[in-house]
Design an enzyme around this catalytic site. Structure first.
Site, PDB file in Angstrom:
ATOM      1  N   GLY A  38       0.819  -1.215   0.000  1.00  0.00           N
ATOM      2  CA  GLY A  38       0.000   0.000   0.000  1.00  0.00           C
ATOM      3  C   GLY A  38       0.844   1.252   0.000  1.00  0.00           C
ATOM      4  CG  ASN A  39      -0.437   4.611  -1.571  1.00  0.00           C
ATOM      5  OD1 ASN A  39      -1.127   5.459  -1.026  1.00  0.00           O
ATOM      6  ND2 ASN A  39      -0.872   3.883  -2.591  1.00  0.00           N
ATOM      7  NE  ARG A  40       3.599   8.276   5.171  1.00  0.00           N
ATOM      8  CZ  ARG A  40       4.377   9.363   5.085  1.00  0.00           C
ATOM      9  NH1 ARG A  40       5.488   9.315   4.405  1.00  0.00           N
ATOM     10  NH2 ARG A  40       4.038  10.467   5.698  1.00  0.00           N
ATOM     11  CB  SER A  41      -2.651   8.239  -0.539  1.00  0.00           C
ATOM     12  OG  SER A  41      -3.698   9.126  -0.798  1.00  0.00           O
TER      13      SER A  41
ATOM     14  CB  ALA B  99      -1.614   7.200  -4.035  1.00  0.00           C
TER      15      ALA B  99
END
Ligand code: C5P
Length: 404
Positions: free
Chosen positions: A201-204, A273
């Site tokens: 995943g990502n931090r968005s 994102a």
């Protein structure tokens, strides 16, 4: 903007002093119009000092400038706080026996009222009927809140807090320049499953996309917000009758949902994102250490959703992409962004710098907006809502250019 704050005779008038301060701090010119009764709670010197404008209650003051109608005519917004049961009844009946009454009859500006009274008075059919009538006339109502009331009672009737009234007021000052426009916005960050409990995943956080949805709805658009893993407290900002929220987890789900909702949209904004890669195989069962060794996760490339949307777009549809960059300097960031804008074929590309301390998960943002020719079509910094405003202004500039 010119804002008239009418104060009627309730104890909550003391909270309106703070509301007037907040409005002044936000850069507005505020004229306070108290009723005679209101002055028994907070006096003229306080209102004049805090608003920096003269204060009168009578239609016979300043007659040369026809003050009894001029205030209402020149107002961009009228707020009644606190609005007592009596003043609500007078407004409904159109009674104009003081400056408060004439101002409200003379204005064509939006009107926001913040009721404050005892719970029984609020629940009374007369008050409820008056409120219903005011709503049909387009009057906005904030509160009342449930809580402690004067005299030790509690229940619905407490005036909303000044900050909440300010938010409701500012929302009414937003231009309706996206009226009826259908827009689709993706927000948040995709999660590419590895096994039933893990993902890439990502931090968005989804804050910027949610702010874009809230701003669009406030300006009159009909919004579908496709939310990828956004927490409930962030999504709360998108609670609006004109925002439909759809959920998507992975890039593949986001792709399917965006293609469906984009078919019906005049403007598409891909603020999410999206993971560029996904694990080739997704294990049905949780990977464990028992197998020994460190697992290797083979990745496959995800579809570029925004590029796919551009290639199948209908005539006149405006498509906006986002680019989160971690550049050495601003020049490098803009050069990379220009190449990205060309590659994806988007009409506008919103570029922001991200990093450990920037962009993601934060309440504020700073962006450059690039047009089709790679030239700067706008820039903004401030709250994500302010940035959203600048993005919609840039979209509107494209709309008017295309309309010719
Ligand atoms: O290439 P990059 O990920 O920086 O591009 C960001 C923009 O492209 C965003 O608008 C994002 O929503 C979109 N995107 C996409 N599909 C991907 C990757 C990014 O639509 N697979």
């Amino acid at each position: 903007m010119n804002i008239v704050v009418s104060v009627t005779g309730g104890i909550a008038a003391y909270k309106t002093v703070h509301l007037v301060r907040l409005l002044i701090k936000a850069g507005h010119d505020v004229t306070v119009v108290p009723t005679e009764d209101a002055l028994r709670f907070v006096g003229t010197p306080t209102w004049e000092a805090i608003s920096r404008n003269p204060v009168t209650t009578s239609v016979h003051d300043d007659v040369a400038r026809v003050r009894h109608v001029a205030l209402g005519q020149n107002a961009d917004l009228v707020i009644v706080a606190p609005a007592t049961a009596n003043s609500i009844a007078k407004m409904t009946a159109g009674i104009a026996d003081d400056l408060f009454g004439t101002t409200l009859l003379a204005t064509e500006a939006p009107v926001l009222i913040a009721p404050a009274m005892h719970a029984e008075m609020w629940r009374h059919p007369a008050t409820q009927a008056n409120i219903a009538t005011l709503r049909t006339r387009g009057v906005s109502i904030v509160g009342p809140a449930d809580g402690e009331l004067a005299g030790g009672d509690s229940g619905p009737g407490r005036m909303s807090e000044p900050e909440e009234i300010l938010d409701a007021a500012l929302a009414l000052l937003v231009p309706r320049d996206l009226d009826g426009l259908k827009v689709a916005i993706s927000a948040g960050g995709t999660r590419e499953p590895i096994d039933p409990v893990r993902f890439l995943g990502n931090r968005s956080s989804g804050r910027q996309g949610t702010a874009l949805a809230a701003e669009a709805a406030a300006r009159g658009a009909e919004v579908v917000l496709v939310a990828a893993n956004i927490s409930a407290d962030v999504l709360a900002e998108a609670q609006h009758p004109s925002i439909l929220i759809r959920h998507a987890g992975s890039a593949a789900e986001l792709s399917a949902t965006m293609k469906e909702v984009a078919a019906d949209a005049a403007v598409v904004i891909m603020a999410a994102a999206v993971a560029d890669y996904r694990p080739v195989t997704v294990s049905d069962r949780k990977l464990t250490k028992e197998g020994g060794g460190v697992p290797a996760i083979e990745l496959a490339e995800n579809e570029d959703i925004v590029a796919a949307l551009v290639s199948t777009r209908r005539p006149g549809q405006i498509i906006v992409g986002f680019a989160a960059e971690t550049p050495e300097d601003e020049q490098e960031m803009l050069a990379r962004a220009r190449r990205k804008q060309q590659r994806k074929g988007v009409d506008l590309l919103v570029v922001n710098e991200v990093g450990w301390e920037r962009g993601f998960e934060r309440a504020d943002n700073a962006v450059h907006i690039l047009g089709q020719d790679g030239a700067e079509a706008g820039s903004a910094s401030g709250s994500k809502r302010e940035v959203a405003g600048a993005v919609w202004n840039a979209v509107n500039a494209v709309r008017s250019r295309w309309r010719g």
